[in-house]
Write an enzyme that holds these catalytic residues in place. Structure first.
Site, PDB file in Angstrom:
ATOM      1  N   GLU A   1      -4.826   8.215   7.096  1.00  0.00           N
ATOM      2  CA  GLU A   1      -5.734   7.196   6.568  1.00  0.00           C
ATOM      3  C   GLU A   1      -5.937   6.075   7.591  1.00  0.00           C
ATOM      4  OE1 GLU A   1      -6.172   4.265   2.629  1.00  0.00           O
ATOM      5  OE2 GLU A   1      -4.385   5.515   2.880  1.00  0.00           O
TER       6      GLU A   1
ATOM      7  N   HIS B   1       0.834  -1.207   0.000  1.00  0.00           N
ATOM      8  CA  HIS B   1       0.000   0.000   0.000  1.00  0.00           C
ATOM      9  C   HIS B   1       0.866   1.254   0.000  1.00  0.00           C
ATOM     10  CE1 HIS B   1      -2.382   3.114   2.251  1.00  0.00           C
ATOM     11  NE2 HIS B   1      -3.232   2.813   1.290  1.00  0.00           N
TER      12      HIS B   1
ATOM     13  N   GLU C   1       2.002   1.881  -3.492  1.00  0.00           N
ATOM     14  CA  GLU C   1       0.885   2.397  -4.306  1.00  0.00           C
ATOM     15  C   GLU C   1       0.789   3.913  -4.172  1.00  0.00           C
ATOM     16  OE1 GLU C   1      -3.416   3.578  -3.582  1.00  0.00           O
ATOM     17  OE2 GLU C   1      -3.100   1.564  -2.782  1.00  0.00           O
ATOM     18  N   HIS C   2       0.883   4.426  -2.947  1.00  0.00           N
ATOM     19  CA  HIS C   2       0.833   5.875  -2.721  1.00  0.00           C
ATOM     20  C   HIS C   2       2.039   6.576  -3.331  1.00  0.00           C
ATOM     21  CE1 HIS C   2      -2.411   6.941   0.310  1.00  0.00           C
ATOM     22  NE2 HIS C   2      -2.567   5.634   0.159  1.00  0.00           N
TER      23      HIS C   2
END
Length: 407
Positions: A126, A46, A49-50
């Site tokens: 997040e 993840h 991905e960012h």
């Protein structure tokens, strides 16, 4: 319509289905998810991905963000337990622009240290937002129980303290292992010709080389152990999950379980759990069941939120419905109605072109094929009441269900 497919010399696979929409949905599905992380990499898939949006060898983050926005397109990405997806939605005239940008992101991101520092704060926010939503958080905690001891049970967002230690070199090492052409699929759904799709994707993607000769291996999952766990959370109501391991995506009984799940606690207001807990007794606002498949296993689960004083009663009623499904064979009329409802729901869902495109990429990556809606309908029509009873006894036995509650 049957999909067009091919494999380029570098191992990248391409899948394309023509559609009447002038909007093209396309992207890379990469076989790199949470379960591919090493013990000291939790949250890395993840994280990458960012960070892929923070700069490539050819573009700054500003140029990445504006490349599709200036023509009205959309650029997005997400991470799951088994894949990371980078995709766009744009007009067909901008298809080549989309392919070039996506290829740059996937193969040439540099993960600049300054970008890492900025994006870390975004990811931590997040995580905090997610932890403030118990109806979402409990699903991750539940999978953590089902797959305890395996990375499949880890939280996709990762551990804040571990995330703070990640460096540019850590990101590059993960990408070197997993972001290789033979571990990816490029999917396209739109009003284009197969010749144009092949030519365009080949122009930008076929020249990309593997970063390593890493080959993924899956270790056997730890044995499943039924558990009953209560966690203290500062919530206004109780949140409860009930379930067990389900069926893998290639399991021949997967659709039968999907049909069972739809009867039990699917989106229809006539689901058995909704009638029992909400319509008859008014104990919950929402109760649902879900069947999720991974490449080698799956998850079956029931979720509900209710007043703390009603949690035990609701749990008992859910287990009662599971027991009923394990004992009673569906009548012919009930089975026909269940099939009809599920196919109708799938037909409506199939009108979401973005969802169809994303499903194509995932299916072709993991299974090397994609089943059209008509093929799925034929398989659903062939499901028998006896098959459903066998699957219910295999997966839904009340005595094998793990129970997790927030109180």
């Amino acid at each position: 319509m049957e999909p067009y497919t091919c494999t380029f010399d570098n191992g990248l696979r391409l899948i394309f289905i023509p559609s009447p929409t002038k909007v093209v949905y396309c992207g890379y599905t990469v076989g790199a998810g949470t379960r591919d992380e090493m013990p000291d990499e939790q949250g890395m898939a993840h994280f990458i991905e960012h960070l892929s949006f923070k700069g490539t060898e050819h573009r700054s983050s500003w140029h990445i963000l504006n490349r599709m926005e200036t023509v009205g397109g959309d650029l997005n990405a997400f991470t799951t337990k088994e894949e990371t997806v980078y995709y766009t939605a744009c007009l067909d005239r901008d298809f080549e622009r989309a392919v070039e940008l996506l290829t740059d992101l996937v193969f040439h991101s540099v993960f600049p240290p300054a970008g890492i520092e900025k994006e870390l704060g975004v990811i931590l926010d997040e995580i905090q937002s997610y932890e403030d939503t118990p109806s979402d958080l409990i699903f991750d905690d539940f999978e953590g129980l089902l797959f305890k001891g395996d990375a499949l049970g880890n939280n996709i967002l990762g551990n804040p303290e571990q995330l703070k230690c990640f460096t540019q070199q850590d990101a590059l090492r993960f990408v070197s292992r997993h972001y290789n052409p033979d571990n990816m699929v490029f999917f396209v759904y739109g009003d284009l010709s197969w010749k144009k799709v092949q030519k365009t994707v080949s122009r930008y993607a076929e020249c990309q080389k593997a970063r390593s000769d890493f080959r993924k291996t899956r270790l056997p999952l730890p044995a499943y152990l039924r558990r009953e766990v209560e966690m203290h959370r500062d919530t206004h109501q109780a949140h409860v999950m009930i379930g067990s391991r389900g069926l893998a995506g290639a399991d021949p009984d997967r659709l039968a379980l999907y049909l069972l799940n739809n009867i039990l606690g699917g989106p229809g207001m006539n689901s058995r759990l909704n009638i029992s807990l909400r319509e008859k007794r008014g104990l919950v606002y929402n109760v649902e069941s879900n069947s999720t498949s991974y490449t080698d296993t799956g998850v079956f689960c029931i979720y509900f939120g209710c007043d703390t004083d009603d949690a035990d009663k609701c749990t008992e009623l859910c287990l009662k419905e599971l027991g009923r499904m394990c004992r009673e064979t569906l009548t012919d009329s009930a089975l026909r109605a269940a099939r009809k409802q599920l196919m109708g729901q799938m037909g409506v869902a199939g009108d979401n072109f973005e969802s169809v495109a994303l499903g194509m990429g995932k299916a072709y990556l993991h299974y090397g094929s994609y089943q059209t809606r008509d093929e799925l309908f034929r398989r659903i029509e062939s499901i028998t009441a006896g098959q459903m009873l066998d699957v219910a006894r295999r997966i839904l036995d009340p005595d094998t269900q793990t129970v997790l509650s927030y109180r």
